[in-house]
Design a protein around this motif. Structure first.
Motif, PDB file in Angstrom:
ATOM      1  N   SER A  68       0.879  -1.191   0.389  1.00  0.00           N
ATOM      2  CA  SER A  68       0.260   0.377  -0.169  1.00  0.00           C
ATOM      3  C   SER A  68       0.676   1.184  -0.118  1.00  0.00           C
ATOM      4  O   SER A  68       0.175   2.340  -0.368  1.00  0.00           O
ATOM      5  N   LEU A  69       1.906   1.355   0.540  1.00  0.00           N
ATOM      6  CA  LEU A  69       2.827   2.507   0.470  1.00  0.00           C
ATOM      7  C   LEU A  69       3.753   1.950  -0.411  1.00  0.00           C
ATOM      8  O   LEU A  69       4.851   0.765  -0.179  1.00  0.00           O
ATOM      9  N   VAL A  70       4.378   2.958  -1.747  1.00  0.00           N
ATOM     10  CA  VAL A  70       5.929   3.216  -2.263  1.00  0.00           C
ATOM     11  C   VAL A  70       6.600   3.388  -2.139  1.00  0.00           C
ATOM     12  O   VAL A  70       6.075   4.814  -1.797  1.00  0.00           O
ATOM     13  N   SER A  71       7.931   3.487  -1.488  1.00  0.00           N
ATOM     14  CA  SER A  71       9.006   4.608  -1.487  1.00  0.00           C
ATOM     15  C   SER A  71       9.792   5.163  -2.841  1.00  0.00           C
ATOM     16  O   SER A  71      10.125   3.927  -3.054  1.00  0.00           O
ATOM     17  N   TYR A  72      10.054   6.545  -2.997  1.00  0.00           N
ATOM     18  CA  TYR A  72      10.836   6.420  -4.648  1.00  0.00           C
ATOM     19  C   TYR A  72      11.710   7.225  -4.298  1.00  0.00           C
ATOM     20  O   TYR A  72      11.350   8.209  -3.540  1.00  0.00           O
ATOM     21  N   SER A  73      13.298   7.064  -4.746  1.00  0.00           N
ATOM     22  CA  SER A  73      14.368   8.005  -4.188  1.00  0.00           C
ATOM     23  C   SER A  73      15.113   7.751  -5.574  1.00  0.00           C
ATOM     24  O   SER A  73      15.754   7.695  -5.886  1.00  0.00           O
ATOM     25  N   PRO A  74      15.688  10.019  -5.938  1.00  0.00           N
ATOM     26  CA  PRO A  74      15.783  10.422  -6.926  1.00  0.00           C
ATOM     27  C   PRO A  74      16.895   9.267  -6.989  1.00  0.00           C
ATOM     28  O   PRO A  74      18.045   8.862  -7.895  1.00  0.00           O
ATOM     29  N   ARG A  75      17.867   8.972  -5.849  1.00  0.00           N
ATOM     30  CA  ARG A  75      19.555   8.665  -5.934  1.00  0.00           C
ATOM     31  C   ARG A  75      18.605   6.295  -6.054  1.00  0.00           C
ATOM     32  O   ARG A  75      20.153   5.474  -6.016  1.00  0.00           O
ATOM     33  N   GLN A  76      17.863   6.266  -6.133  1.00  0.00           N
ATOM     34  CA  GLN A  76      18.342   5.154  -5.784  1.00  0.00           C
ATOM     35  C   GLN A  76      17.295   4.461  -7.449  1.00  0.00           C
ATOM     36  O   GLN A  76      16.389   5.548  -7.813  1.00  0.00           O
ATOM     37  N   SER A  77      17.303   3.160  -8.130  1.00  0.00           N
ATOM     38  CA  SER A  77      16.591   2.822  -9.975  1.00  0.00           C
ATOM     39  C   SER A  77      15.359   2.098  -9.484  1.00  0.00           C
ATOM     40  O   SER A  77      14.469   2.238 -10.282  1.00  0.00           O
ATOM     41  N   ASP A  78      15.564   1.553  -7.974  1.00  0.00           N
ATOM     42  CA  ASP A  78      14.224   0.827  -8.099  1.00  0.00           C
ATOM     43  C   ASP A  78      13.158   1.567  -6.589  1.00  0.00           C
ATOM     44  O   ASP A  78      13.895   2.411  -6.429  1.00  0.00           O
ATOM     45  N   TYR A  79      11.777   1.537  -7.234  1.00  0.00           N
ATOM     46  CA  TYR A  79      11.382   1.531  -5.746  1.00  0.00           C
ATOM     47  C   TYR A  79      11.406  -0.011  -4.801  1.00  0.00           C
ATOM     48  O   TYR A  79      11.565  -0.905  -4.340  1.00  0.00           O
ATOM     49  N   SER A  80      11.205   1.120  -3.599  1.00  0.00           N
ATOM     50  CA  SER A  80      10.847   0.410  -2.667  1.00  0.00           C
ATOM     51  C   SER A  80       9.751   0.064  -2.087  1.00  0.00           C
ATOM     52  O   SER A  80       8.989   0.742  -2.066  1.00  0.00           O
ATOM     53  N   PHE A  81       9.651  -0.867  -0.684  1.00  0.00           N
ATOM     54  CA  PHE A  81       7.675  -0.732  -0.130  1.00  0.00           C
ATOM     55  C   PHE A  81       8.111  -0.781   1.308  1.00  0.00           C
ATOM     56  O   PHE A  81       9.274  -0.896   2.242  1.00  0.00           O
ATOM     57  N   LEU A  82       7.381   0.709   1.518  1.00  0.00           N
ATOM     58  CA  LEU A  82       6.470   0.585   3.147  1.00  0.00           C
ATOM     59  C   LEU A  82       5.983  -0.456   3.898  1.00  0.00           C
ATOM     60  O   LEU A  82       4.736  -0.452   3.085  1.00  0.00           O
ATOM     61  N   ILE A  83       5.443  -1.492   4.642  1.00  0.00           N
ATOM     62  CA  ILE A  83       4.682  -1.982   4.442  1.00  0.00           C
ATOM     63  C   ILE A  83       4.107  -2.134   6.160  1.00  0.00           C
ATOM     64  O   ILE A  83       5.374  -2.462   7.444  1.00  0.00           O
ATOM     65  N   PRO A  84       3.202  -1.710   6.570  1.00  0.00           N
ATOM     66  CA  PRO A  84       2.904  -0.962   8.158  1.00  0.00           C
ATOM     67  C   PRO A  84       2.978  -2.899   8.579  1.00  0.00           C
ATOM     68  O   PRO A  84       2.689  -3.504   8.071  1.00  0.00           O
ATOM     69  N   PRO A  85       2.710  -3.493   9.911  1.00  0.00           N
ATOM     70  CA  PRO A  85       2.939  -4.059  10.274  1.00  0.00           C
ATOM     71  C   PRO A  85       1.109  -5.053  10.937  1.00  0.00           C
ATOM     72  O   PRO A  85       1.937  -6.088  10.082  1.00  0.00           O
TER      73      PRO A  85
END
Length: 374
Positions: A163-180
């Motif tokens: 439900s939460l995706v994180s994007y950083s301009p310094r990285q090429s891929d998306y990562s996930f924030l997964i609440p407990p």
């Protein structure tokens, strides 16, 4: 109407991010005017230097105007390619492109508009982007799967429980924030989302099967990964201030809200006004609504920059004011019938304004207008 999504009987609260247009058709019916011109009217020419761009296969392509845009098969607003939200991160303007991911807008040395794309169909296809939140050099992106308005089955998705995706301009891929809560309950969807701060998010979780529908509420802290239970009242409070005047509203904003309201016709019974204010200075969009809960709402997107306030009215006019000055009104180019402006930000010396072709719950053509301010 693309206002409130009545997903269960008795729920009358406003959903953050999902609320885009509100009661446009009813508003037009009351006022005798809408965002689009009367049938047979010609498109008003854009100002010198204005640029129309259409989303085609997830990319922005220049077009003469929306009436000349390439035909697009209509799809539910939840999955159609459109600008779902916008946010500034480190001076760059990002678009949340529904079904694709992120795009950034810029200009080359000749002044030509350019775009960079950060797409990922595995994550975003068949999901709805609602909100972009700048946080600590990255963007948090809230997404969810709408089972009612979709063209795929949830069990057919390659990825689930996000439900939460994180994007950083310094990285090429998306990562996930997964609440407990989601880690323990991957079958629940985060259908509601509210931003308390760049690190504190309120969720409304929904579970549906053949026999029942259930809801739960939590508050998630993205910096510490901690989460605590919440309730519906807490979630509703996180949606914003349930007033557009009075002691809970700054006097400058209350005065501007009153100026905008004076430009609108009387609201339909059961409808409310919602002013949604974003700025470069804050990662959190502030919402002010005329009623705590309502069946439908007239959404008025706003933007604030260095003491200047801008508001997009449903009929395609932009009201602006600066400290100590009276409000002024700018009429945007008129759109063909069935097309609507949906949001606005100030980008340098221009306004960037998404537009969509809307038919009840479906969207056809969509894109943006880059409108220079003289």
């Amino acid at each position: 109407m693309r206002g409130l999504r009545k997903e269960r009987s008795g729920y009358r609260g406003l959903r953050p991010g999902v609320l885009i247009l509100g009661l446009l058709a009813a508003l037009a019916g009351c006022s005798g005017r809408g965002t689009g011109p009367v049938a047979g009217a010609a498109m008003s020419p854009a100002a010198n230097g204005a640029s129309w761009l259409q989303l085609q296969s997830g990319a922005f392509q220049p077009v003469a105007d929306p009436s000349g845009a390439a035909p697009v098969a209509r799809r539910p607003w939840t999955v159609q390619s459109r600008v779902a939200d916008m946010a500034f991160l480190d001076g760059a303007l990002y678009f949340g492109v529904n079904g694709s991911g992120l795009a950034t807008i810029g200009r080359d040395s000749t002044g030509k508009i350019t775009f960079d794309y950060h797409s990922d169909s595995l994550i975003f296809e068949h999901r709805t982007i609602t909100t972009l939140v700048p946080r600590q050099g990255s963007l948090a992106i809230h997404i969810y799967f709408n089972a009612l308005l979709n063209d795929a089955r949830q069990q057919d998705l390659t990825l689930s429980g996000i439900s939460l995706v994180s994007y950083s301009p310094r990285q090429s891929d998306y990562s996930f924030l997964i609440p407990p809560f989601q880690r323990l309950n991957p079958d629940w969807e985060a259908v509601g989302f509210a931003t308390e701060s760049e690190n504190s998010f309120d969720f409304e979780w929904k579970y549906t099967d053949a026999s029942e529908t259930r809801f739960q509420y939590t508050r998630y802290h993205a910096d510490t990964k901690a989460e605590e239970p919440a309730d519906r009242d807490t979630f509703l409070a996180a949606l914003g201030v349930p007033a557009i005047e009075g002691p809970s509203v700054p006097s400058t904003l209350a005065s501007f809200f009153a100026s905008c309201r004076a430009e609108l016709p009387a609201l339909a019974q059961g409808a409310s006004l919602q002013f949604s204010l974003r700025s470069r200075a804050s990662p959190v969009r502030r919402n002010y609504r005329s009623q705590k809960e309502s069946e439908t709402a007239v959404a008025v997107p706003m933007f604030e920059e260095e003491g200047k306030l801008l508001a997009l009215l449903p009929d395609g006019r932009v009201v602006s004011t600066e400290t100590g000055s009276a409000p002024r009104t700018l009429a945007l180019p008129r759109l063909p019938r069935g097309f609507y402006y949906t949001d606005l930000v100030k980008w340098g010396s221009s306004l960037v304004i998404p537009w969509e072709e809307i038919s009840f719950t479906d969207v056809g053509r969509a894109g943006i207008l880059v409108y220079p301010l003289s």
